[in-house]
Design a protein around this motif. Structure first.
Motif, mmCIF file in Angstrom:
data_model
loop_
_atom_site.group_PDB
_atom_site.id
_atom_site.type_symbol
_atom_site.label_atom_id
_atom_site.label_comp_id
_atom_site.label_asym_id
_atom_site.label_seq_id
_atom_site.Cartn_x
_atom_site.Cartn_y
_atom_site.Cartn_z
ATOM 1 N N THR A 87 12.836 -59.178 -1.712
ATOM 2 C CA THR A 87 13.347 -57.800 -1.600
ATOM 3 C C THR A 87 14.597 -57.714 -0.720
ATOM 4 N N ALA A 92 18.062 -56.327 -1.975
ATOM 5 C CA ALA A 92 18.812 -55.450 -1.060
ATOM 6 C C ALA A 92 20.197 -56.006 -0.708
ATOM 7 N N THR A 115 18.868 -45.952 4.789
ATOM 8 C CA THR A 115 17.573 -46.659 4.803
ATOM 9 C C THR A 115 16.468 -45.884 5.531
ATOM 10 N N PHE A 118 14.786 -43.387 3.214
ATOM 11 C CA PHE A 118 13.870 -43.992 2.252
ATOM 12 C C PHE A 118 12.575 -44.450 2.938
ATOM 13 N N ALA A 119 12.721 -44.945 4.181
ATOM 14 C CA ALA A 119 11.530 -45.358 4.938
ATOM 15 C C ALA A 119 10.622 -44.157 5.183
ATOM 16 N N LEU A 122 8.858 -43.181 1.970
ATOM 17 C CA LEU A 122 7.711 -44.084 1.775
ATOM 18 C C LEU A 122 6.537 -43.652 2.655
ATOM 19 N N ALA B 21 17.030 -48.316 -0.513
ATOM 20 C CA ALA B 21 15.587 -48.199 -0.786
ATOM 21 C C ALA B 21 14.886 -49.552 -0.599
ATOM 22 N N PHE B 22 15.518 -50.623 -1.063
ATOM 23 C CA PHE B 22 14.911 -51.954 -0.901
ATOM 24 C C PHE B 22 14.896 -52.396 0.569
ATOM 25 N N TYR B 23 15.945 -52.027 1.332
ATOM 26 C CA TYR B 23 15.935 -52.332 2.777
ATOM 27 C C TYR B 23 14.783 -51.589 3.465
ATOM 28 N N ALA B 24 14.528 -50.348 3.005
ATOM 29 C CA ALA B 24 13.416 -49.571 3.580
ATOM 30 C C ALA B 24 12.078 -50.249 3.286
ATOM 31 N N THR B 26 11.669 -53.374 2.680
ATOM 32 C CA THR B 26 11.657 -54.609 3.474
ATOM 33 C C THR B 26 11.234 -54.342 4.907
ATOM 34 N N SER B 27 11.737 -53.206 5.469
ATOM 35 C CA SER B 27 11.429 -52.919 6.873
ATOM 36 C C SER B 27 9.924 -52.725 7.071
#
Lengths: 156, 152
Positions: A87, A92, A115, A118-119, A122, B21-24, B26-27
């Motif tokens: 990912t 990314a 980011t 988006f976090a 989620l 979105a992918f970095y999120a 990943t985090s």
């Protein structure tokens, strides 16, 4: 590994701010240099070289300073590394370098910095986290900013 | 020079949103891995090396075509490796000395540094219209607010 607040003293906090600013400089220079590199070679090649050099330098640092950590890597940890690699690097990093080449630094890097949004999405969707007024204001500002960036392209 | 042209800008914006979105995602994974006492540098070394191996089949064709490209393109690309490593290292060090509420909003401002560098050295290749600059400031400001909201 304790936060400075737990170690006491504002000098630790100041050091944290200095490290944060060095992080800002590190990421700012990285994307600037990605832009320079993609003027000559493909984003996929840049990502491949970047990840390879990161891996070599990273392993050199680990071999010198953290050798005992290498011996303690479990199969489960290795599985996580593989998932994170997929990912973080394949998706990314490759997409972010491609976006810098296609849209330019001015448009791509602010969008890449969304980011945390988006976090939070989620967190709200999967972890039942609350939507706060600050989050709503931040989201509106990000959306307005992206619309302004995209609309400018429409007029170009 | 390989400039992408304005037709690619919308796709670039979609790519940037997908990357964010992918970095999120990943985090979230990184937070899980960090709970197992794995040192950040060990994780970065492994994920970079494994990522390069995964990327090789994707990048192989382009790599062949890039062989005749100017050497400086490869030199710039190589420089991003240690720079990324340093940035990640500084980020984890910052988190060791200051709370997330201080670190994350500060780090979210990095696009302003990139834009400043682009303004100074790449003004012929980058768009600096008022709406793009105001849009960039709004996005960065919004990201700072979301970072603060996230840790509160």
């Amino acid at each position: 590994m304790l936060p400075a607040s737990r170690r006491g003293g504002s000098s630790g906090d100041m050091l944290g701010v200095v490290y944060s600013l060095l992080t800002v400089a590190g990421f700012a220079f990285t994307y600037f240099i990605v832009r320079l590199a993609t003027q000559h070679i493909r984003a996929s090649t840049v990502t491949l070289i970047s990840a390879t050099v990161s891996g070599i330098v990273g392993f050199a640092i680990v071999a010198i300073f953290l050798r005992e950590q290498l011996l303690g890597i479990t199969l489960v940890a290795f599985g996580w590394f593989l998932l994170v690699a997929f990912t973080q690097v394949l998706l990314a990093r490759y997409l972010s370098y491609t976006s810098v080449h296609w849209a330019g630094i001015t448009r791509a890097t602010p969008i890449l910095s969304t980011t945390p949004l988006f976090a939070m999405i989620l967190g709200v969707v999967f972890l039942d986290e609350r939507v706060t007024p600050l989050l709503l204001i931040g989201t509106l500002a990000i959306t307005a900013g992206i619309i302004l960036i995209v609309r400018q392209q429409g007029r170009a | 020079m390989r400039d992408a042209g304005t037709k690619m800008v919308p796709l670039g914006i979609v790519a940037a949103l997908s990357a964010a979105a992918f970095y999120a995602a990943t985090s979230v994974m990184v937070r899980i891995v960090m709970k197992t006492d794995v040192h950040p540098f060990v994780m970065v070394a492994f994920t970079s090396a494994l990522g390069a191996a995964l990327l090789l089949p994707v990048a192989a064709r382009g790599l062949k075509e890039d062989r005749k490209a100017p050497l400086r393109g490869f030199a710039w690309a190589a420089l991003t490796g240690p720079l990324t490593l340093a940035a990640v290292g500084f980020f984890y060090s910052a988190l060791q000395h200051s709370p997330v509420v201080v670190v994350n909003p500060l780090v979210a401002t990095y696009p302003l540094g990139s834009i400043l560098l682009a303004r100074l050295f790449l003004s012929r290749h980058e768009s600096f219209s008022p709406s793009v600059v105001i849009g960039a400031l709004l996005v960065v400001g919004g990201s700072v607010l979301v970072s603060i909201a996230a840790v509160n």
